[in-house]
Design a protein around this motif. Structure first.
Motif, PDB file in Angstrom:
ATOM      1  N   SER A  53       0.840  -1.200   0.000  1.00 16.54           N
ATOM      2  CA  SER A  53       0.000   0.000   0.000  1.00 16.54           C
ATOM      3  C   SER A  53       0.875   1.250   0.000  1.00 16.54           C
ATOM      4  CB  SER A  53      -0.915   0.009   1.229  1.00 16.54           C
ATOM      5  OG  SER A  53      -0.159  -0.030   2.419  1.00 16.54           O
ATOM      6  N   ARG A  54       0.428   2.251  -0.727  1.00 17.42           N
ATOM      7  CA  ARG A  54       1.090   3.554  -0.829  1.00 17.42           C
ATOM      8  C   ARG A  54       2.503   3.440  -1.400  1.00 17.42           C
ATOM      9  NH1 ARG A  54      -0.591   6.613   4.860  1.00 17.42           N
ATOM     10  NH2 ARG A  54      -2.846   6.415   4.584  1.00 17.42           N
ATOM     11  N   SER A  55       2.736   2.494  -2.285  1.00 22.30           N
ATOM     12  CA  SER A  55       4.033   2.357  -2.944  1.00 22.30           C
ATOM     13  C   SER A  55       3.818   1.955  -4.387  1.00 22.30           C
ATOM     14  CB  SER A  55       4.894   1.302  -2.237  1.00 22.30           C
ATOM     15  OG  SER A  55       6.104   1.101  -2.929  1.00 22.30           O
ATOM     16  N   LEU A  56       4.505   2.615  -5.279  1.00 22.51           N
ATOM     17  CA  LEU A  56       4.412   2.280  -6.689  1.00 22.51           C
ATOM     18  C   LEU A  56       5.403   1.182  -7.080  1.00 22.51           C
ATOM     19  CD1 LEU A  56       4.081   5.848  -8.267  1.00 22.51           C
ATOM     20  CD2 LEU A  56       2.270   4.159  -7.935  1.00 22.51           C
ATOM     21  N   LEU A  57       6.393   0.909  -6.225  1.00 20.14           N
ATOM     22  CA  LEU A  57       7.404  -0.091  -6.528  1.00 20.14           C
ATOM     23  C   LEU A  57       6.904  -1.484  -6.184  1.00 20.14           C
ATOM     24  CD1 LEU A  57      10.620   1.692  -5.192  1.00 20.14           C
ATOM     25  CD2 LEU A  57       9.657   1.724  -7.496  1.00 20.14           C
ATOM     26  N   TYR A  58       7.230  -2.439  -7.027  1.00 13.63           N
ATOM     27  CA  TYR A  58       6.822  -3.831  -6.816  1.00 13.63           C
ATOM     28  C   TYR A  58       7.801  -4.532  -5.870  1.00 13.63           C
ATOM     29  CZ  TYR A  58       3.158  -3.896 -10.373  1.00 13.63           C
ATOM     30  OH  TYR A  58       2.006  -3.672 -11.079  1.00 13.63           O
ATOM     31  N   GLN A  59       7.245  -5.346  -5.014  1.00 14.63           N
ATOM     32  CA  GLN A  59       8.009  -6.208  -4.125  1.00 14.63           C
ATOM     33  C   GLN A  59       7.917  -7.647  -4.623  1.00 14.63           C
ATOM     34  OE1 GLN A  59       9.521  -4.681  -1.383  1.00 14.63           O
ATOM     35  NE2 GLN A  59       8.684  -2.750  -2.146  1.00 14.63           N
ATOM     36  N   CYS A  60       8.850  -8.469  -4.192  1.00 13.90           N
ATOM     37  CA  CYS A  60       8.768  -9.890  -4.539  1.00 13.90           C
ATOM     38  C   CYS A  60       9.157 -10.727  -3.335  1.00 13.90           C
ATOM     39  CB  CYS A  60       9.675 -10.217  -5.739  1.00 13.90           C
ATOM     40  SG  CYS A  60      11.438 -10.190  -5.376  1.00 13.90           S
ATOM     41  N   ARG A  61       8.544 -11.880  -3.244  1.00 17.96           N
ATOM     42  CA  ARG A  61       8.968 -12.882  -2.270  1.00 17.96           C
ATOM     43  C   ARG A  61       9.236 -14.160  -3.050  1.00 17.96           C
ATOM     44  NH1 ARG A  61       3.450 -12.166  -0.848  1.00 17.96           N
ATOM     45  NH2 ARG A  61       2.119 -13.966  -1.356  1.00 17.96           N
ATOM     46  N   PHE A  62      10.305 -14.840  -2.643  1.00 13.25           N
ATOM     47  CA  PHE A  62      10.719 -16.023  -3.397  1.00 13.25           C
ATOM     48  C   PHE A  62      11.115 -17.128  -2.427  1.00 13.25           C
ATOM     49  CE2 PHE A  62      14.125 -12.971  -2.969  1.00 13.25           C
ATOM     50  CZ  PHE A  62      15.184 -13.714  -2.460  1.00 13.25           C
ATOM     51  N   LYS A  63      11.009 -18.335  -2.906  1.00  6.54           N
ATOM     52  CA  LYS A  63      11.247 -19.517  -2.091  1.00  6.54           C
ATOM     53  C   LYS A  63      12.632 -20.076  -2.373  1.00  6.54           C
ATOM     54  CE  LYS A  63       9.035 -23.950  -0.936  1.00  6.54           C
ATOM     55  NZ  LYS A  63       7.934 -24.873  -1.293  1.00  6.54           N
ATOM     56  N   LEU A  64      13.416 -20.290  -1.301  1.00  2.00           N
ATOM     57  CA  LEU A  64      14.748 -20.851  -1.441  1.00  2.00           C
ATOM     58  C   LEU A  64      14.689 -22.373  -1.444  1.00  2.00           C
ATOM     59  CD1 LEU A  64      16.711 -18.478   0.976  1.00  2.00           C
ATOM     60  CD2 LEU A  64      16.569 -18.367  -1.514  1.00  2.00           C
ATOM     61  N   ALA A  65      15.840 -22.992  -1.695  1.00  2.00           N
ATOM     62  CA  ALA A  65      15.890 -24.445  -1.805  1.00  2.00           C
ATOM     63  C   ALA A  65      15.541 -25.133  -0.493  1.00  2.00           C
ATOM     64  CB  ALA A  65      17.278 -24.889  -2.285  1.00  2.00           C
ATOM     65  N   ASP A  66      15.817 -24.473   0.643  1.00  2.00           N
ATOM     66  CA  ASP A  66      15.503 -25.078   1.945  1.00  2.00           C
ATOM     67  C   ASP A  66      14.062 -24.846   2.378  1.00  2.00           C
ATOM     68  OD1 ASP A  66      15.640 -22.396   2.395  1.00  2.00           O
ATOM     69  OD2 ASP A  66      17.225 -22.473   3.906  1.00  2.00           O
TER      70      ASP A  66
END
Length: 302
Positions: A53-66
């Motif tokens: 919210s209130r941000s134009l920049l995209y965030q990402c979450r990613f899954k590691l091998a563990d």
């Protein structure tokens, strides 16, 4: 009369225009800021792209091998560019994990900052000046300014040699072996913490510092004539003093110097730690000795 009757119509028109302007503005915001709850799934769901919210920049979450999940900003406001950047972040993190590295690069300055925090806790625990103070000074005065934002695993043997030349110029002298040993110990502290925290792998070869320098010279001992001259001066000096506290401390200082001279113990770190429990009489071959235990050295005074 006509002008008075036209006034309400003008206000009504202005209100209608303002309402239309607000509606157009909301539509523009909807175009610029899409639904914050929408998420874009990439790489079979192992990468999720979203906006806060209130941000134009995209965030990402990613899954590691563990199986753990990490979050990071893409730094992109365009969805197309954010998708590309998110995939790059994911690929780099998985590649570093296969090499035994942390999923995100830590600079040498960041690792040095954590090492300094750990050293300060150890120094506070000891409550006295130790070699840890030298390590702390070396890290802050030499490692951080020179290596800065460079990754620890990126440092080569050439970087180490250039650093040593720069260090010698900063010191304006060729360091002795004892000084270089402090540098190598401080560097080992930094590398050891990076391995312990998982910032680098044990398999990553981090170059070591050179420990060979100018051989130190042993300070000459006092001669018998110098010792006699020193005590002759202090016998009269201890009776002087302008203030009352000086007249009390000077005799104690005279005895303190005599104890250091006859035992060879170090002032400060060794002498200041002596307690009555560290002193006892000792007899050997009919000779009576005063045995004194200090931290790091044992001396026997006949």
């Amino acid at each position: 009369m006509f002008s008075k009757a036209a006034a309400p119509v003008e206000r009504h028109t202005d209100d209608k225009s303002a309402a239309l302007s607000k509606t157009a503005f909301r539509k523009l915001l909807a175009v610029l800021c899409p639904n914050q709850n929408q998420s874009i799934y990439l790489r079979d769901g192992e990468v999720v792209l979203y906006q806060r919210s209130r941000s134009l920049l995209y965030q990402c979450r990613f899954k590691l091998a563990d199986g753990t999940w990490q979050r990071q900003s893409t730094g992109k406001a365009s969805v197309e560019q954010a998708i590309v950047r998110a995939c790059e972040i994911y690929d780099e993190a998985r590649f570093r994990q296969r090499l035994g590295l942390a999923h995100r690069t830590h600079t040498t300055a960041q690792i040095c900052a954590e090492t300094c925090s750990q050293l300060r806790r150890e120094i506070d625990g000891k409550g006295k000046k130790t070699a840890l103070n030298d390590y702390l000074s070396i890290i802050e005065r030499y490692f951080v300014p020179y290596f800065g934002n460079k990754g620890l695993e990126q440092i080569t043997h050439t970087d180490i040699r250039e650093f040593e030349l720069w260090r010698d110029r900063q010191m304006m002298r060729r360091p002795k072996t004892s000084t270089l040993n402090n540098f190598t110990s401080a560097w080992s502290r930094v590398v050891g913490l990076a391995v312990e925290r998982g910032y680098i792998s044990e398999r990553v070869p981090v170059p070591k510092l050179t420990s060979r320098g100018v051989k130190g010279k042993t300070r000459a001992a006092f001669s018998a004539e110098e010792v006699a001259q020193l005590f002759a001066f202090m016998d009269a000096w201890q009776l002087g003093g302008r203030l009352g506290v000086e007249r009390e401390i000077r005799p104690l200082l005279r005895d303190y110097i005599e104890m250091l001279l006859y035992t060879g113990m170090r002032h400060g770190t060794e002498a200041m730690g002596i307690r009555w429990s560290n002193i006892e009489w000792h007899t050997k071959d009919g000779v009576k000795y005063l045995r004194i235990w200090v931290d790091g050295k044992t001396v026997i005074v006949p």
